[in-house]
Scaffold this motif. Sequence first.
Motif, PDB file in Angstrom:
ATOM      1  N   ASP A 130      46.957  40.550   5.856  1.00  0.00           N
ATOM      2  CA  ASP A 130      46.491  41.935   5.810  1.00  0.00           C
ATOM      3  C   ASP A 130      47.615  42.863   6.278  1.00  0.00           C
ATOM      4  O   ASP A 130      48.064  42.770   7.425  1.00  0.00           O
ATOM      5  N   PRO A 131      48.091  43.763   5.424  1.00  0.00           N
ATOM      6  CA  PRO A 131      49.177  44.675   5.836  1.00  0.00           C
ATOM      7  C   PRO A 131      48.812  45.518   7.048  1.00  0.00           C
ATOM      8  O   PRO A 131      49.684  45.902   7.830  1.00  0.00           O
ATOM      9  N   ARG A 132      47.529  45.806   7.210  1.00  0.00           N
ATOM     10  CA  ARG A 132      47.128  46.648   8.337  1.00  0.00           C
ATOM     11  C   ARG A 132      47.364  45.954   9.670  1.00  0.00           C
ATOM     12  O   ARG A 132      47.623  46.607  10.684  1.00  0.00           O
ATOM     13  N   THR A 133      47.279  44.624   9.686  1.00  0.00           N
ATOM     14  CA  THR A 133      47.546  43.892  10.925  1.00  0.00           C
ATOM     15  C   THR A 133      48.969  44.145  11.398  1.00  0.00           C
ATOM     16  O   THR A 133      49.219  44.384  12.585  1.00  0.00           O
ATOM     17  N   TRP A 134      49.902  44.120  10.465  1.00  0.00           N
ATOM     18  CA  TRP A 134      51.306  44.338  10.817  1.00  0.00           C
ATOM     19  C   TRP A 134      51.592  45.815  11.060  1.00  0.00           C
ATOM     20  O   TRP A 134      52.396  46.156  11.939  1.00  0.00           O
ATOM     21  N   ALA A 135      50.942  46.686  10.301  1.00  0.00           N
ATOM     22  CA  ALA A 135      51.125  48.122  10.522  1.00  0.00           C
ATOM     23  C   ALA A 135      50.597  48.528  11.894  1.00  0.00           C
ATOM     24  O   ALA A 135      51.181  49.389  12.568  1.00  0.00           O
ATOM     25  N   THR A 136      49.512  47.904  12.321  1.00  0.00           N
ATOM     26  CA  THR A 136      48.960  48.203  13.644  1.00  0.00           C
ATOM     27  C   THR A 136      49.928  47.798  14.745  1.00  0.00           C
ATOM     28  O   THR A 136      50.132  48.538  15.717  1.00  0.00           O
ATOM     29  N   GLN A 137      50.541  46.630  14.595  1.00  0.00           N
ATOM     30  CA  GLN A 137      51.511  46.195  15.601  1.00  0.00           C
ATOM     31  C   GLN A 137      52.729  47.119  15.627  1.00  0.00           C
ATOM     32  O   GLN A 137      53.273  47.421  16.700  1.00  0.00           O
ATOM     33  N   LEU A 138      53.165  47.563  14.457  1.00  0.00           N
ATOM     34  CA  LEU A 138      54.274  48.516  14.409  1.00  0.00           C
ATOM     35  C   LEU A 138      53.882  49.824  15.090  1.00  0.00           C
ATOM     36  O   LEU A 138      54.684  50.421  15.824  1.00  0.00           O
ATOM     37  N   TYR A 139      52.658  50.260  14.863  1.00  0.00           N
ATOM     38  CA  TYR A 139      52.162  51.475  15.512  1.00  0.00           C
ATOM     39  C   TYR A 139      52.184  51.314  17.033  1.00  0.00           C
ATOM     40  O   TYR A 139      52.600  52.226  17.760  1.00  0.00           O
ATOM     41  N   PHE A 140      51.741  50.154  17.516  1.00  0.00           N
ATOM     42  CA  PHE A 140      51.728  49.920  18.959  1.00  0.00           C
ATOM     43  C   PHE A 140      53.143  49.929  19.537  1.00  0.00           C
ATOM     44  O   PHE A 140      53.363  50.401  20.664  1.00  0.00           O
ATOM     45  N   LEU A 141      54.105  49.393  18.788  1.00  0.00           N
ATOM     46  CA  LEU A 141      55.492  49.423  19.257  1.00  0.00           C
ATOM     47  C   LEU A 141      56.028  50.857  19.283  1.00  0.00           C
ATOM     48  O   LEU A 141      56.757  51.242  20.205  1.00  0.00           O
ATOM     49  N   LEU A 142      55.658  51.640  18.278  1.00  0.00           N
ATOM     50  CA  LEU A 142      56.115  53.030  18.226  1.00  0.00           C
ATOM     51  C   LEU A 142      55.501  53.881  19.331  1.00  0.00           C
ATOM     52  O   LEU A 142      56.062  54.920  19.702  1.00  0.00           O
ATOM     53  N   MET A 143      54.351  53.450  19.835  1.00  0.00           N
ATOM     54  CA  MET A 143      53.672  54.252  20.846  1.00  0.00           C
ATOM     55  C   MET A 143      54.471  54.373  22.139  1.00  0.00           C
ATOM     56  O   MET A 143      54.292  55.343  22.881  1.00  0.00           O
ATOM     57  N   LEU A 144      55.347  53.413  22.421  1.00  0.00           N
ATOM     58  CA  LEU A 144      56.139  53.526  23.650  1.00  0.00           C
ATOM     59  C   LEU A 144      57.129  54.685  23.562  1.00  0.00           C
ATOM     60  O   LEU A 144      57.099  55.582  24.420  1.00  0.00           O
ATOM     61  N   PRO A 145      58.032  54.722  22.555  1.00  0.00           N
ATOM     62  CA  PRO A 145      58.930  55.885  22.489  1.00  0.00           C
ATOM     63  C   PRO A 145      58.185  57.197  22.247  1.00  0.00           C
ATOM     64  O   PRO A 145      58.569  58.237  22.791  1.00  0.00           O
ATOM     65  N   LEU A 146      57.128  57.148  21.446  1.00  0.00           N
ATOM     66  CA  LEU A 146      56.357  58.368  21.226  1.00  0.00           C
ATOM     67  C   LEU A 146      55.676  58.819  22.514  1.00  0.00           C
ATOM     68  O   LEU A 146      55.651  60.019  22.827  1.00  0.00           O
ATOM     69  N   GLY A 147      55.126  57.869  23.258  1.00  0.00           N
ATOM     70  CA  GLY A 147      54.471  58.212  24.513  1.00  0.00           C
ATOM     71  C   GLY A 147      55.433  58.821  25.513  1.00  0.00           C
ATOM     72  O   GLY A 147      55.095  59.785  26.212  1.00  0.00           O
ATOM     73  N   ILE A 148      56.643  58.267  25.582  1.00  0.00           N
ATOM     74  CA  ILE A 148      57.656  58.829  26.484  1.00  0.00           C
ATOM     75  C   ILE A 148      58.011  60.247  26.057  1.00  0.00           C
ATOM     76  O   ILE A 148      58.108  61.166  26.889  1.00  0.00           O
ATOM     77  N   ALA A 149      58.191  60.438  24.746  1.00  0.00           N
ATOM     78  CA  ALA A 149      58.537  61.769  24.240  1.00  0.00           C
ATOM     79  C   ALA A 149      57.403  62.762  24.477  1.00  0.00           C
ATOM     80  O   ALA A 149      57.637  63.890  24.941  1.00  0.00           O
ATOM     81  N   TYR A 150      56.176  62.353  24.167  1.00  0.00           N
ATOM     82  CA  TYR A 150      55.032  63.251  24.366  1.00  0.00           C
ATOM     83  C   TYR A 150      54.897  63.643  25.835  1.00  0.00           C
ATOM     84  O   TYR A 150      54.707  64.822  26.165  1.00  0.00           O
ATOM     85  N   PHE A 151      54.963  62.651  26.712  1.00  0.00           N
ATOM     86  CA  PHE A 151      54.796  62.915  28.141  1.00  0.00           C
ATOM     87  C   PHE A 151      55.897  63.836  28.660  1.00  0.00           C
ATOM     88  O   PHE A 151      55.635  64.785  29.407  1.00  0.00           O
ATOM     89  N   THR A 152      57.131  63.564  28.241  1.00  0.00           N
ATOM     90  CA  THR A 152      58.263  64.372  28.705  1.00  0.00           C
ATOM     91  C   THR A 152      58.132  65.819  28.244  1.00  0.00           C
ATOM     92  O   THR A 152      58.325  66.762  29.026  1.00  0.00           O
ATOM     93  N   VAL A 153      57.799  66.000  26.976  1.00  0.00           N
ATOM     94  CA  VAL A 153      57.662  67.357  26.435  1.00  0.00           C
ATOM     95  C   VAL A 153      56.523  68.103  27.120  1.00  0.00           C
ATOM     96  O   VAL A 153      56.666  69.273  27.501  1.00  0.00           O
ATOM     97  N   ALA A 154      55.389  67.433  27.290  1.00  0.00           N
ATOM     98  CA  ALA A 154      54.232  68.093  27.895  1.00  0.00           C
ATOM     99  C   ALA A 154      54.506  68.478  29.344  1.00  0.00           C
ATOM    100  O   ALA A 154      54.242  69.617  29.755  1.00  0.00           O
TER     101      ALA A 154
END
Length: 307
Positions: free
Chosen positions: A201-225
Motif C-alpha cells: 500500500d503506497p499510503r503505508t510508505w507515504a505515512t512513514q515519510l510524513y512522520f519523518l518530515l514532521m521532525l524538521p517541520l515541527g522544528i520550523a513551526y515551533f521556531t517561527v511561532a
Amino acid sequence: MNASVLPTTIPDYLEQLQRSLAGADPALVQDALYDAEEYLRSELTENPGKSEAEVIAAVAGSYGAPDEVADIYRDTEVKVQSALRTPSTRPVVSQRSPFARFFGVIAEPRTYASLFYMLLALATGIFYFTWVVTGVSLSGGLAVLIIGIPFVILYFGSVRVLSLVEGRIVETMLGERMPRRPLYSTRGQPLLERIKELFTDPRTWATQLYFLLMLPLGIAYFTVAVTGLATSLALIAAPIVVLFGDFGGTLWIDEINVMDVHGLWALPLCFIAGVVLLFLTLHLARGVGYLHGQLAKHMLVKTSQYD
C-alpha cells in the motif's frame, strides 16, 4: 428504495458504494466504506444461515442501497461541517475591507488552533520521527529472526493507527477533513493477501515519510511561532515597561540604546511594529495551518483508491 439492482456480495456492494461516492472527499469515502463493510459483516455474522445476497437484501430497507447510502453520507457531511463551523456575524471575507481582513484574524478561533498546532508539532514530530526510525531499524535488524516478520507486521499496523491519530489532530486543529475510520480493506481476502496489501500500500510508505518530515517541520513551526510571538509581544510591551518600569528610560535592542538614537519616537514605533508583527504571525499561522492540512491530506489519505 432505489429501483437499481442490489449487489449480491459485500465486495460488490462496497464497489457500488465507492462509485456512488465518486468525487466526494476521499476521507469521507474511506469512512463510508469502512462503516458499510463493518455493518454488513456484522449482520452476516449474526445470520450464519444466510448468504451475502440474502443479508444485503434484508438490510437494504434499513441500511439502504449503495446509492442511497452515498446520498446519506453526502448530506450528513454537509450538515456536520456546517454545525462544526464557527458561527459568525461578520461579513464574508470578500465583502470586508483589507484593513478588516488583516486585523480580523485575531477574532478567528482557527487562528489559535493553527498556532497551537505549530507549537505542538515539535513534540509530535519528535515522537513520530523516533517511532519510524526505531521501527524501521528494529524491523531490519530482526528480519533474519523468526520474530522479525510478526514485529514488522505489528510495526506497520502501528503506523496506520498513528496515521488515524494524526488525522484527528489535523482535522480538529487545522479544519481539514481527515478519515475517522481505519482504511477500508477487503476482509474476505486470505490473511497473506491482506499482509501483502499492508506492505504494498503506497499510503503505508507515504505515512512513514510524513512522520519523518514532521521532525524538521515541527522544528520550523515551533521556531517561527515562538520567535514571532516573543518578538512581537516584547515590542508591544517595551514602551510600557520603559515608561512605567525602573529602567532609567532606556530601551536596548541588539546592544543599542534605541532611546539615545531615536528618543521618545522609538516608543510608539516599537509598539506599532510589535502589533503589526503580531498580526503577521497570526496570518502566518493560518497559512501554515492550511498548507499543512493539505500536506497531511495528500500523504495520509489514500486518494488513489477512490479515483
